[in-house]
Scaffold this motif. Structure first.
Motif, PDB file in Angstrom:
ATOM      1  N   ALA A  19       0.828  -1.211   0.000  1.00 10.38           N
ATOM      2  CA  ALA A  19       0.000   0.000   0.000  1.00 10.38           C
ATOM      3  C   ALA A  19       0.862   1.261   0.000  1.00 10.38           C
ATOM      4  N   THR A  20       1.895   1.274   0.819  1.00 11.20           N
ATOM      5  CA  THR A  20       2.776   2.437   0.872  1.00 11.20           C
ATOM      6  C   THR A  20       3.555   2.586  -0.429  1.00 11.20           C
ATOM      7  N   VAL A  22       2.686   1.592  -3.496  1.00 10.01           N
ATOM      8  CA  VAL A  22       1.813   2.070  -4.574  1.00 10.01           C
ATOM      9  C   VAL A  22       1.501   3.551  -4.385  1.00 10.01           C
ATOM     10  N   THR A  23       1.260   3.967  -3.146  1.00  6.61           N
ATOM     11  CA  THR A  23       0.994   5.379  -2.877  1.00  6.61           C
ATOM     12  C   THR A  23       2.184   6.246  -3.280  1.00  6.61           C
ATOM     13  N   LEU A  24       3.384   5.803  -2.956  1.00  9.91           N
ATOM     14  CA  LEU A  24       4.569   6.575  -3.324  1.00  9.91           C
ATOM     15  C   LEU A  24       4.821   6.558  -4.831  1.00  9.91           C
ATOM     16  N   LEU A  26       2.645   6.838  -7.089  1.00  4.04           N
ATOM     17  CA  LEU A  26       1.727   7.779  -7.729  1.00  4.04           C
ATOM     18  C   LEU A  26       2.120   9.234  -7.523  1.00  4.04           C
ATOM     19  N   GLU A  27       3.210   9.489  -6.833  1.00  2.81           N
ATOM     20  CA  GLU A  27       3.678  10.856  -6.592  1.00  2.81           C
ATOM     21  C   GLU A  27       4.422  11.386  -7.812  1.00  2.81           C
ATOM     22  N   ARG A  32      10.394   9.991  -4.413  1.00  2.00           N
ATOM     23  CA  ARG A  32       9.291   9.213  -3.828  1.00  2.00           C
ATOM     24  C   ARG A  32       8.966   7.988  -4.671  1.00  2.00           C
ATOM     25  N   GLY A  36       9.023   4.156  -3.474  1.00  2.00           N
ATOM     26  CA  GLY A  36       7.900   3.257  -3.746  1.00  2.00           C
ATOM     27  C   GLY A  36       8.351   1.962  -4.404  1.00  2.00           C
TER      28      GLY A  36
END
Length: 152
Positions: A19-20, A22-24, A26-27, A32, A36
């Motif tokens: 989860a972390t 994938v979130t990173l 998308l930055e 970042r 990710g």
């Protein structure tokens, strides 16, 4: 022989890493994105390792066949480590080059991306629907919009 049930802590850690990561990803910052990729690689390594069975060394004659560990997940993890290292080196070089040239590592919008976003904003305006074009398909809508603007 009991089934291989993964520890709940491993499952939670794998979920948090994915989860972390994938979130990173998308930055907009390459630093970042790099973090990710590293987190996703570590999550994939843990996921592969939980798929293997713990046991004795897989050498014929030293351990009974039903008590041997599966060497395939370990080989896959070694391969994944090498791939993650290569991606990390590439993204690190890309971020460094961007920092050296621009003073930041933010990824800029592409001209074509901006044009597509503007077309999408116009299509979502009031009074437009999918049936405004001849056959109602999204492809025909894009072609009609492009032809109206003189874009081929």
């Amino acid at each position: 022989m009991s089934p291989n049930i993964p520890n709940l802590v491993y499952v939670v850690v794998i979920g948090v890493l994915f989860a972390t990561g994938v979130t990173l990803l998308l930055e907009r910052s390459l630093t970042r994105v790099l973090m990710g990729v590293i987190l996703l690689g570590n999550g994939a390594n843990l996921l592969l390792l939980t798929g293997g069975r713990a046991g004795g060394p897989p050498i014929v004659g030293t351990t009974a066949e039903e008590d041997m560990s599966d060497p395939l997940p370990q080989a896959m993890v070694l391969t994944a480590i090498v791939i993650t290292l290569g991606m990390t080196a590439f993204l690190l070089a890309l971020a460094y080059r961007s920092w050296h040239l621009n003073g930041h590592d933010e990824v800029q919008d592409d001209v074509e991306d901006r044009r597509i976003m503007e077309l999408a904003d116009r299509d979502e305006g009031p009074g437009t629907s999918d049936t405004d074009t001849a056959d109602g398909s999204p492809e025909a809508r894009v072609l009609a919009t492009g032809a109206a603007e003189g874009v081929r």
